[in-house]
Design an enzyme around this catalytic site. Structure first.
Site, PDB file in Angstrom:
ATOM      1  N   HIS A  79       0.849  -1.210   0.000  1.00  9.88           N
ATOM      2  CA  HIS A  79       0.000   0.000   0.000  1.00  9.88           C
ATOM      3  C   HIS A  79       0.880   1.254   0.000  1.00  9.88           C
ATOM      4  O   HIS A  79       0.673   2.168  -0.794  1.00  9.88           O
ATOM      5  CB  HIS A  79      -0.918  -0.005   1.226  1.00  9.88           C
ATOM      6  CG  HIS A  79      -1.514   1.327   1.590  1.00  9.88           C
ATOM      7  ND1 HIS A  79      -2.556   1.890   0.888  1.00  9.88           N
ATOM      8  CD2 HIS A  79      -1.201   2.219   2.566  1.00  9.88           C
ATOM      9  CE1 HIS A  79      -2.867   3.058   1.426  1.00  9.88           C
ATOM     10  NE2 HIS A  79      -2.060   3.292   2.442  1.00  9.88           N
ATOM     11  N   ASP A 108       7.145  22.756 -25.364  1.00  5.76           N
ATOM     12  CA  ASP A 108       7.097  21.384 -24.845  1.00  5.76           C
ATOM     13  C   ASP A 108       8.206  21.248 -23.812  1.00  5.76           C
ATOM     14  O   ASP A 108       8.855  22.236 -23.463  1.00  5.76           O
ATOM     15  CB  ASP A 108       7.300  20.370 -25.989  1.00  5.76           C
ATOM     16  CG  ASP A 108       6.695  19.006 -25.645  1.00  5.76           C
ATOM     17  OD1 ASP A 108       7.056  18.454 -24.588  1.00  5.76           O
ATOM     18  OD2 ASP A 108       5.843  18.514 -26.417  1.00  5.76           O
ATOM     19  N   TRP A 144       7.446  -0.666   3.986  1.00  6.11           N
ATOM     20  CA  TRP A 144       7.976  -0.006   2.779  1.00  6.11           C
ATOM     21  C   TRP A 144       9.382   0.513   3.013  1.00  6.11           C
ATOM     22  O   TRP A 144      10.122   0.755   2.067  1.00  6.11           O
ATOM     23  CB  TRP A 144       7.050   1.129   2.325  1.00  6.11           C
ATOM     24  CG  TRP A 144       7.228   2.425   3.064  1.00  6.11           C
ATOM     25  CD1 TRP A 144       6.694   2.758   4.266  1.00  6.11           C
ATOM     26  CD2 TRP A 144       8.004   3.556   2.642  1.00  6.11           C
ATOM     27  NE1 TRP A 144       7.086   4.030   4.617  1.00  6.11           N
ATOM     28  CE2 TRP A 144       7.875   4.547   3.652  1.00  6.11           C
ATOM     29  CE3 TRP A 144       8.783   3.846   1.509  1.00  6.11           C
ATOM     30  CZ2 TRP A 144       8.512   5.790   3.565  1.00  6.11           C
ATOM     31  CZ3 TRP A 144       9.407   5.088   1.444  1.00  6.11           C
ATOM     32  CH2 TRP A 144       9.272   6.048   2.457  1.00  6.11           C
ATOM     33  N   SER A 171      13.330   6.380 -13.268  1.00 10.06           N
ATOM     34  CA  SER A 171      12.243   7.153 -13.849  1.00 10.06           C
ATOM     35  C   SER A 171      12.166   8.546 -13.225  1.00 10.06           C
ATOM     36  O   SER A 171      12.064   9.561 -13.920  1.00 10.06           O
ATOM     37  CB  SER A 171      10.927   6.404 -13.646  1.00 10.06           C
ATOM     38  OG  SER A 171       9.834   7.250 -13.842  1.00 10.06           O
ATOM     39  N   SER A 172      12.245   8.589 -11.882  1.00  8.12           N
ATOM     40  CA  SER A 172      12.150   9.877 -11.194  1.00  8.12           C
ATOM     41  C   SER A 172      13.303  10.795 -11.554  1.00  8.12           C
ATOM     42  O   SER A 172      13.126  11.993 -11.749  1.00  8.12           O
ATOM     43  CB  SER A 172      12.167   9.679  -9.680  1.00  8.12           C
ATOM     44  OG  SER A 172      11.078   8.935  -9.283  1.00  8.12           O
ATOM     45  N   HIS A 255      13.782  11.388   4.148  1.00 13.42           N
ATOM     46  CA  HIS A 255      13.215  12.663   4.569  1.00 13.42           C
ATOM     47  C   HIS A 255      13.073  13.651   3.422  1.00 13.42           C
ATOM     48  O   HIS A 255      12.006  14.231   3.241  1.00 13.42           O
ATOM     49  CB  HIS A 255      13.890  13.285   5.783  1.00 13.42           C
ATOM     50  CG  HIS A 255      12.961  14.278   6.379  1.00 13.42           C
ATOM     51  ND1 HIS A 255      11.913  13.921   7.188  1.00 13.42           N
ATOM     52  CD2 HIS A 255      12.807  15.602   6.149  1.00 13.42           C
ATOM     53  CE1 HIS A 255      11.182  14.982   7.454  1.00 13.42           C
ATOM     54  NE2 HIS A 255      11.700  16.022   6.849  1.00 13.42           N
ATOM     55  N   GLU A 257      12.510  12.833   0.549  1.00 14.33           N
ATOM     56  CA  GLU A 257      11.371  12.258  -0.175  1.00 14.33           C
ATOM     57  C   GLU A 257      10.049  12.848   0.326  1.00 14.33           C
ATOM     58  O   GLU A 257       9.130  13.111  -0.455  1.00 14.33           O
ATOM     59  CB  GLU A 257      11.380  10.733  -0.016  1.00 14.33           C
ATOM     60  CG  GLU A 257      10.120  10.013  -0.490  1.00 14.33           C
ATOM     61  CD  GLU A 257       9.943  10.007  -1.999  1.00 14.33           C
ATOM     62  OE1 GLU A 257      10.908  10.343  -2.713  1.00 14.33           O
ATOM     63  OE2 GLU A 257       8.833   9.683  -2.456  1.00 14.33           O
ATOM     64  N   TYR A 259       9.533  15.790   1.283  1.00 13.93           N
ATOM     65  CA  TYR A 259       9.352  17.105   0.649  1.00 13.93           C
ATOM     66  C   TYR A 259       9.201  16.979  -0.859  1.00 13.93           C
ATOM     67  O   TYR A 259       8.564  17.815  -1.489  1.00 13.93           O
ATOM     68  CB  TYR A 259      10.482  18.044   1.070  1.00 13.93           C
ATOM     69  CG  TYR A 259      10.343  18.335   2.542  1.00 13.93           C
ATOM     70  CD1 TYR A 259       9.326  19.174   2.986  1.00 13.93           C
ATOM     71  CD2 TYR A 259      11.122  17.693   3.487  1.00 13.93           C
ATOM     72  CE1 TYR A 259       9.106  19.387   4.335  1.00 13.93           C
ATOM     73  CE2 TYR A 259      10.927  17.901   4.843  1.00 13.93           C
ATOM     74  CZ  TYR A 259       9.915  18.750   5.262  1.00 13.93           C
ATOM     75  OH  TYR A 259       9.695  18.943   6.595  1.00 13.93           O
ATOM     76  N   SER A 270      -0.433  27.422  -3.953  1.00 13.68           N
ATOM     77  CA  SER A 270       0.048  28.801  -4.134  1.00 13.68           C
ATOM     78  C   SER A 270      -0.464  29.397  -5.442  1.00 13.68           C
ATOM     79  O   SER A 270      -0.458  30.608  -5.615  1.00 13.68           O
ATOM     80  CB  SER A 270       1.578  28.839  -4.120  1.00 13.68           C
ATOM     81  OG  SER A 270       2.067  28.310  -2.924  1.00 13.68           O
ATOM     82  N   HIS A 304      15.436  11.789  12.752  1.00 14.72           N
ATOM     83  CA  HIS A 304      14.247  11.877  13.605  1.00 14.72           C
ATOM     84  C   HIS A 304      13.244  10.767  13.278  1.00 14.72           C
ATOM     85  O   HIS A 304      12.283  10.582  14.000  1.00 14.72           O
ATOM     86  CB  HIS A 304      13.594  13.272  13.546  1.00 14.72           C
ATOM     87  CG  HIS A 304      12.929  13.623  12.252  1.00 14.72           C
ATOM     88  ND1 HIS A 304      12.835  14.908  11.787  1.00 14.72           N
ATOM     89  CD2 HIS A 304      12.307  12.873  11.313  1.00 14.72           C
ATOM     90  CE1 HIS A 304      12.202  14.926  10.643  1.00 14.72           C
ATOM     91  NE2 HIS A 304      11.868  13.707  10.329  1.00 14.72           N
ATOM     92  N   HIS A 305      13.483  10.024  12.193  1.00 14.24           N
ATOM     93  CA  HIS A 305      12.648   8.857  11.895  1.00 14.24           C
ATOM     94  C   HIS A 305      13.088   7.645  12.709  1.00 14.24           C
ATOM     95  O   HIS A 305      12.460   6.604  12.626  1.00 14.24           O
ATOM     96  CB  HIS A 305      12.723   8.507  10.411  1.00 14.24           C
ATOM     97  CG  HIS A 305      12.169   9.567   9.519  1.00 14.24           C
ATOM     98  ND1 HIS A 305      10.867   9.585   9.105  1.00 14.24           N
ATOM     99  CD2 HIS A 305      12.742  10.673   8.981  1.00 14.24           C
ATOM    100  CE1 HIS A 305      10.652  10.643   8.329  1.00 14.24           C
ATOM    101  NE2 HIS A 305      11.781  11.320   8.251  1.00 14.24           N
ATOM    102  N   THR A 330       8.188  26.480   7.361  1.00 14.53           N
ATOM    103  CA  THR A 330       6.863  25.931   7.089  1.00 14.53           C
ATOM    104  C   THR A 330       5.793  26.880   7.615  1.00 14.53           C
ATOM    105  O   THR A 330       4.777  27.135   6.954  1.00 14.53           O
ATOM    106  CB  THR A 330       6.702  24.537   7.732  1.00 14.53           C
ATOM    107  OG1 THR A 330       7.871  23.777   7.433  1.00 14.53           O
ATOM    108  CG2 THR A 330       5.499  23.812   7.189  1.00 14.53           C
ATOM    109  N   LYS A 333       5.242  29.763   5.311  1.00 17.68           N
ATOM    110  CA  LYS A 333       4.384  29.462   4.165  1.00 17.68           C
ATOM    111  C   LYS A 333       2.908  29.513   4.569  1.00 17.68           C
ATOM    112  O   LYS A 333       2.082  30.097   3.861  1.00 17.68           O
ATOM    113  CB  LYS A 333       4.727  28.074   3.595  1.00 17.68           C
ATOM    114  CG  LYS A 333       6.115  28.013   2.990  1.00 17.68           C
ATOM    115  CD  LYS A 333       6.356  26.729   2.221  1.00 17.68           C
ATOM    116  CE  LYS A 333       5.668  26.740   0.898  1.00 17.68           C
ATOM    117  NZ  LYS A 333       6.491  27.224  -0.205  1.00 17.68           N
ATOM    118  N   ARG A 452       1.755   0.486  15.439  1.00 18.08           N
ATOM    119  CA  ARG A 452       1.373   0.403  14.031  1.00 18.08           C
ATOM    120  C   ARG A 452       1.764  -0.973  13.477  1.00 18.08           C
ATOM    121  O   ARG A 452       2.441  -1.747  14.135  1.00 18.08           O
ATOM    122  CB  ARG A 452       2.052   1.511  13.226  1.00 18.08           C
ATOM    123  CG  ARG A 452       3.546   1.364  13.153  1.00 18.08           C
ATOM    124  CD  ARG A 452       4.228   2.589  12.596  1.00 18.08           C
ATOM    125  NE  ARG A 452       4.126   2.666  11.149  1.00 18.08           N
ATOM    126  CZ  ARG A 452       5.068   3.217  10.359  1.00 18.08           C
ATOM    127  NH1 ARG A 452       6.162   3.726  10.886  1.00 18.08           N
ATOM    128  NH2 ARG A 452       4.910   3.268   9.057  1.00 18.08           N
TER     129      ARG A 452
END
Lengths: 533, 378
Positions: A79, A108, A144, A171-172, A255, A257, A259, A270, A304-305, A330, A333, A452
């Site tokens: 998932h 293009d 994951w 790809s990315s 991390h 990722e 963002y 925006s 921090h993860h 943050t 914003k 979890r």
């Protein structure tokens, strides 16, 4: 059209679209490729969503009713992979493909063939990943995040998982290079960097994050591959390695990722909020600097993860302070968006509703994020449903709502028809109510001690889990409205004007609705007045 | 549909969901973190509440401004858009104020963290080792050592379609066969490590969790202030039965703890003696059955048929019906996904479980294995 005269070009007032399946297979057109990315993302959103429904069905009541624990773990693992790499990231790239050339006044993307390739890698990558369900040992079930040594216990599906991740990374990276090349080289005259629409800015920064972060992920999973098959011991203490090393390397990707996922959504709202507030974006320059500093700081907060792995005190303090520091840009914003709405003349069409949803609910996710950045209390929150609530708040009402808002905002431009506003509002309200029934109580059960990634739970969590599951099913069903709206809009509807929205600004709204196949064959002139009005 | 009708429908939906929630107020809705029973957990709880209050106040302030704007600055109310788009003063204010708030949060957070990391001067040491899917506890000062797994009653109920209602079991999934006993008012060092994959040891009432990582030892401490039973869970995904390896701590007075230690030492001595004598078939079968359900059944299944493609069947297996010596070696040293049991089970346990397997289901070996045979194979 004067450009036809100037260029003496055969193609610019005829849309020479290739026909049949070849139009899509061999497409080098930014709009067609953008469409394919978006359709792919939508399909993946429903595949990942179906897995979430299995999870919520099993957790509806205690005891095991529908699936075995191993399959449950595959559901949570796949998932996440499908939603992150299959739904959110491709949706972001799809919007970038469609909008960036139109927003900067280009015909293009800079590298159309690479654009084709970066899209067509995706279906192959996900075929590899999803085929593992039919293999001995089943689909990935170690989360994951693929932490060793657990992930190394996966059966025949293991190399398929690794190569799928490699493909997704390739790809990315190609997509990111293309976006950077396009924005740096194909801006219309007068479109300076500080006149770029915020969506383009957030995507440039996202693209740099992708180029920096994806190779790190590729390196991490390659080390897993050699640990499993070639006798290395990067992550095996018995051979002088360290399982925690993987977590450091993974989150050094992971991390940024976060963002990579969220910045395009920031860019979209925006664009939308000034349009429906009929007022220019507040603090354009500070928005750009805040986005850049969030991206920069995102490389210094990864641990921090993983506060609970047991780091030295100095390390824990450093990562706590760095994480708290991200709250500052943050906050800037959020305040800027609020100030944009302040004293505006607002209307609340569906794109605006979704953007306001982002504003409220992303901020809520930000608060729980700040709480978890505080190391000593994170020792309690870590790996409970509190974190599940947090990252779903930022990912679903924070990011998915932003993307969906963007789809509603630009759908009339793409199709030439207005979508059904009533259905759009239904989609927003059913999604917003159900998403909160789904994710808000997760804060409570997390604090009360539910870990979890468990298929069964102690009975004091039963009532909340039932409510959460009902919210989950309602949210899943609500998304069918989106499909209905999009199909209806493609097939017909009230004719959209070029400007589409009363308060819309930007080069994309100077083109016809739907726009010509090759967006700007003659570059438009951009002045300060047109860029920031 | 008109906007008014839409509004009515939305309000209706909200009312219905509120009704659903209020109708269930008699049910159980846990909401918050436990205050716990250690100095650490009290500090963590206070810090959690402080930060929660701060973000709630900020949230109310920010959301009120947004809501005010949404209700008053709307075109339908005749609002005309202002055209300002910049204010350096505002930008500086809303950069500086959050920084001050964050510094205000960081100071108590740093103090708590420094307090938590002081593991010196412990009066006793407990070593916790995570296994797939149980815990091993070593009382390093007393030489006591045992495994702790999900209690049998919970284990039966949690099987798919077991027909047993989890609500009939007190503390469902939070009961173990052998709880840890710890003294109150004692600074206890708790070392965490693992034998196979990463686990995480968490008892919420103690105020922290810490990963148990194979090959590394993490250092923590606790000081329990009140006697009682405190329950926790593994909190790092560790495979199929991650959700089924709870932790139970019995905190007792120092006197009761001393008595318990003596009892445990006696039990361990008796077990060591047991390995030196001949066992009857019935004794072995009885012991073997319980060892099997605690250690083997989660993969090889209670009926011995395993899981196709994942875990081999023991029923009719060539190894189970072959020479006992090969079977002893396999269990001692493991193979592929099968863990090595030489640390986890003693000679008597292994002899008993092998005897049980060779005499169960359709297996034809029907012989017995003595603890001495296992000892010889080590």
């Amino acid at each position: 059209m004067s450009e036809a005269v100037i260029h003496d070009d055969h193609n610019d007032h005829h849309d020479h679209k290739p026909t049949g399946i070849g139009r899509w297979l061999f497409s080098t057109n930014h709009k067609d490729i953008g469409t394919m990315y978006l359709v792919f993302a939508l399909i993946m959103f429903f595949i990942g969503g179906a897995m979430a429904m299995v999870i919520r069905a099993e957790l509806f009541q205690p005891g095991l009713q529908f699936v075995d624990p191993q399959f449950f773990n595959s559901m949570t693992t796949v998932h996440a992979l499908v939603m992150i790499f299959g739904a959110v990231m491709p949706a972001g790239v799809g919007l970038a493909n469609w909008m960036i050339p139109m927003m900067i006044g280009a015909p293009d993307m800079a590298m159309p063939r690479m654009n084709n390739m970066s899209f067509w890698i995706l279906p192959f990558a996900f075929t590899l990943l999803l085929s593992t369900f039919f293999m001995q040992g089943g689909a990935p079930a170690g989360g994951w995040t693929m932490y060793p040594p657990l992930v190394l216990q996966l059966g025949d599906g293991f190399p398929f998982l690794i190569f799928a991740v490699h493909f997704l990374g390739i790809s990315s990276i190609m997509g990111a290079i293309n976006i950077i090349a396009t924005v740096f080289n194909m801006r219309a005259p007068g479109m300076t960097f500080m006149r770029l629409p915020l969506f383009v800015w957030t995507w440039i920064i996202t693209a740099f994050l992708l180029i920096a972060a994806m190779p790190v992920l590729a390196g991490a999973v390659t080390m897993l591959l050699t640990d499993k098959f070639f006798g290395t011991a990067f992550f095996d203490a018995a051979g002088g390695g360290d399982p925690v090393l993987f977590q450091h390397v993974f989150w050094f990707f992971g991390h940024p990722e976060v963002y990579i996922l969220v910045l395009p959504s920031f860019g979209i709202i925006s664009q939308i909020i000034p349009t429906f507030a009929r007022k220019p974006l507040f603090g354009y320059a500070s928005m750009v600097y805040a986005t850049a500093s969030i991206a920069f700081l995102s490389f210094f907060v990864w641990a921090h993860h993983m506060f609970t792995v047991g780091m030295p005190l100095a390390g824990e303090l450093f990562f706590m302070y760095a994480t708290m520091a991200i709250a500052v840009p943050t906050g800037v914003k959020v305040f800027n968006w609020t100030a944009t709405m302040w004293k505006g003349s607002m209307t609340f069409e569906t794109p605006m509703l979704f953007s306001i949803g982002v504003l409220f609910m992303f901020t809520l996710g930000g608060f729980s994020g700040l709480m978890m950045g505080i190391t000593p209390v994170d020792f309690q929150y870590h790996d409970t449903y509190f974190i599940v609530a947090h990252f779903h708040y930022v990912l679903v009402p924070g990011i998915v709502f932003g993307i969906v808002g963007g789809v509603y905002y630009w759908l009339p431009k793409w199709t030439g028809h207005m979508y059904d506003e009533t259905l759009g509002k239904w989609h927003f309200w059913t999604s917003t109510i159900s998403v909160n029934i789904l994710f808000f109580p997760m804060h409570f059960i997390g604090l009360a001690g539910m870990p979890r990634r468990i298929p069964d739970y102690s009975t004091q969590f039963t009532d909340w889990n039932m409510i959460i599951s009902i919210g989950g099913f309602a949210f899943g069903l609500s998304q069918l409205i989106l499909v209905w709206v999009v199909i209806k809009c493609i097939r017909g509807g009230e004719k959209a004007t070029d400007e589409v929205w009363e308060g819309a600004h930007g080069l994309e709204f100077t083109l016809s609705s739907p726009p010509p196949f090759h967006s700007f064959t003659t570059p438009p002139e951009v002045t300060d007045a047109t860029a920031h009005s | 549909m008109s906007v008014d009708k839409l509004k009515q429908t939305v309000l209706g939906l909200i009312a219905v969901s509120l009704f659903l929630v209020s109708g269930a107020v008699l049910a159980e809705f846990p909401l918050n973190l436990t205050e716990g029973v250690t100095p650490t957990s009290h500090k963590v709880y206070e810090l959690h509440m402080t930060i929660l209050y701060i973000v709630t106040v900020i949230g109310i302030a920010v959301f009120s401004v947004m809501a005010w704007s949404i209700f008053h600055h709307r075109k339908s109310k005749g609002a005309v858009a202002a055209q300002f788009h910049h204010s350096t003063t505002a930008e500086i204010i809303w950069t500086i104020i959050p920084i001050l708030i964050l510094v205000g949060m960081a100071i108590p957070a740093t103090k708590t963290l420094v307090f938590m990391e002081k593991t010196s001067d412990a009066e006793m040491t407990l070593k916790v080792t995570g296994y797939q899917w149980k815990w091993k506890y070593d009382y390093l000062d007393e030489g006591i050592s045992f495994f702790s797994a999900l209690a049998e009653e919970d284990n039966s109920a949690r099987q798919r379609d077991s027909g047993i209602d989890p609500a009939t079991i007190d503390n469902y999934l939070k009961n173990v066969d052998n709880p840890i006993v710890l003294p109150v008012d004692t600074k206890i060092r708790i070392l965490t490590t693992a034998a196979d994959v990463i686990h995480s040891w968490w008892v919420p009432a103690l105020g922290w969790k810490r990963d148990a990582i194979p090959g590394f030892i993490n250092d923590n401490w606790t000081y329990i202030e009140e006697p009682g039973i405190y329950r926790g869970k593994c909190t790092e995904l560790c495979g199929k039965d991650h959700g089924f390896m709870p932790i139970v701590v019995h905190a007792v007075s120092k006197e009761e703890y001393a008595v318990w230690v003596e009892e445990q030492k006696a039990i361990q001595l008796a077990a060591a003696d047991g390995a030196n004598r001949e066992w009857s078939k019935d004794e072995l079968l009885e012991k073997g059955k319980s060892i099997y359900s605690a250690n083997c059944a989660s993969c090889h299944q209670a009926n011995g048929n395993g899981v196709e493609g994942l875990f081999p069947a023991l029923n009719g297996s060539a190894i189970v019906n072959g020479p006992a010596k090969d079977m002893i070696n396999l269990i001692l040293n493991g193979k592929n996904l099968m863990p090595a049991f030489k640390e986890q089970l003693n000679d008597t346990d292994i002899a008993a479980v092998i005897t049980h397997e060779r005499n169960s289901w359709d297996n034809t070996a029907k012989d017995i294995v003595q603890p001495a045979d296992v000892k010889a194979a080590r």
